[in-house]
Design a protein around this motif. Structure first.
Motif: not given
Ligand SMILES: Cc1ncc(COP(=O)(O)O)c(C=O)c1O
Length: 385
Positions: A77-78, A277, A70-71, A73-75, A83
């Motif tokens: 994405s941000k 994070r 998940e992290e 994926s978010s890295y 996606s």
């Protein structure tokens, strides 16, 4: 003992010979080591230790812990607006296992793999292990060693199946432009290529922004992206990386990995979650350091008569042209090590086209880099009066 004929005649590579010789000497400035000279930040180490105390000491899920995926994926994405779903991500033992698994899934005996003619050495071996044939795509120093669409078009054959890209690149420091990538994407589409895009140095960009290959129109479905924590968070020894791409490829990589490694070290995974994070600041500081160092060192080596060195746009390597010295790259490195105790890697270690160059890793401080350049200047003055 009788070994498989494939492995019966393994010889030490020039790179290994340099490291072995350097280990026996005093006062060596080692510019051979391709890993950050920063230590893993203490709080990331603490996160790994805490995970052990909390009981993360059992087999991990084969694809990796969900919170880490998940992290990641978010890295992406941000940072890049990509996606990528956790199901499209697999955690691996370093980026190196990710590329090997991808090649195992994608290639069969006789498949043809296109890759930069000068590239990260294990790719040649991985191609060999999966029975594939390497088709080298020539690079040109005039183009800062970028893999251009024109060069790719000339190298491609009807048998070509996979293309390996690496930007920023080891060992050349090349950074692909958006125009290059768009041209390559067009060819990938037309010729139905699958692209393994090694973006392990993605954070090490000095100007502008890294462009993930999978962010280009139509490329997400034909790209397996490789990255990891070794370089970005100075975690080489933790052996943790990852791949993301089409879920059928990623799932098959997971199946193969069960027989190879059965998941990735749990503590490294938990430390990596913490890193993503919390430690953007560390990455920023380290990359600025390498930007400064590569610039200072490139100037110093370029000022030596008979050497030519461009400033890289990313990564932490210099690829220095030694052709005017008249020495081949192995002789140059061996003699420089013996005479002035500077360890560099012969360019030929990265493919035949790398002959005439040496790789310098700017993984020592600025003062040492400048001293190394002075030693190499002295070495050349003495051998080439
Ligand atoms: C271009 C490139 N890809 C992949 C790797 C593998 O990195 P790791 O397995 O430590 O994640 C390296 C390490 O030097 C590299 O230079």
């Amino acid at each position: 003992m009788k070994l498989s004929p494939k492995y019966a005649n393994l010889k030490p590579t020039p790179m290994l010979k340099i490291f072995q010789a350097a280990a026996k000497m005093d006062n060596v400035i080692n510019l051979g080591i391709g890993e950050p000279d920063f230590d893993t930040p203490k709080d990331i180490i603490e996160a790994g230790c805490s995970a052990a105390k909390e009981g993360f000491t059992h087999y991990p899920p084969v694809m990796g812990f969900f919170d880490l995926r998940e992290e990641i994926s978010s890295y992406w994405s941000k940072k890049y607006g990509l996606s990528v779903l956790p199901d499209e991500i697999m955690i691996t033992t370093g980026g190196i296992q990710a590329s090997y698994l991808a090649l195992q899934v994608l290639c069969e005996e006789g498949s043809e793999i296109l890759m930069p003619a000068i590239c990260f050495t294990p790719y040649f071996q991985q191609a060999d292990f999966v029975g594939a044939k390497v088709r080298a795509v020539p690079l040109d120093e005039e183009n800062q060693f970028r893999l251009t669409p024109e060069s790719l078009s000339r190298a491609i054959t009807p048998k070509s199946r996979v293309l390996i890209l690496n930007s920023p690149a080891n060992p050349t420091g090349a950074v692909q432009t958006e125009e290059d990538l768009r041209g390559i994407a067009k060819i990938a589409e037309e010729k139905d290529l699958v692209v393994i895009s090694d973006e392990i140095y993605e954070a090490f960009i000095f100007d502008g922004k890294h462009i993930p290959f999978s962010s280009l129109p139509g490329m997400k479905d034909r790209t397996i992206t490789i990255s990891g924590f070794s370089k970005t968070y100075a975690m080489t020894g933790w052996r943790i990386g990852y791949a993301f791409g089409p879920s059928d490829v990623i799932r098959a990589m997971g199946v193969i990995s069960v027989a190879q490694s059965m998941g990735v070290n749990t503590l490294a995974q938990k430390a990596a979650v913490f890193a993503l994070r919390n430690r953007d600041d560390f990455v920023h500081e380290m990359v600025n350091t390498y930007k400064r160092r590569t610039s200072v060192a490139a100037e110093a080596f370029d000022s030596i008569p008979s050497l030519k060195c461009q400033k890289p746009k990313g990564g932490f390597y210099l690829f220095v042209n030694i052709k005017e010295t008249g020495m081949d790259s192995v002789t140059f490195c061996m003699e420089a090590l013996e005479k002035v105790q500077v360890a560099m890697i012969p360019g030929v270690s990265f493919g035949q086209e790398g002959e005439g160059y040496v790789r310098i890793a700017c993984t020592v401080d600025e003062a040492k880099l400048l001293e190394a350049a002075e030693r190499v200047r002295r070495f050349l003055e003495e051998t080439q009066p």
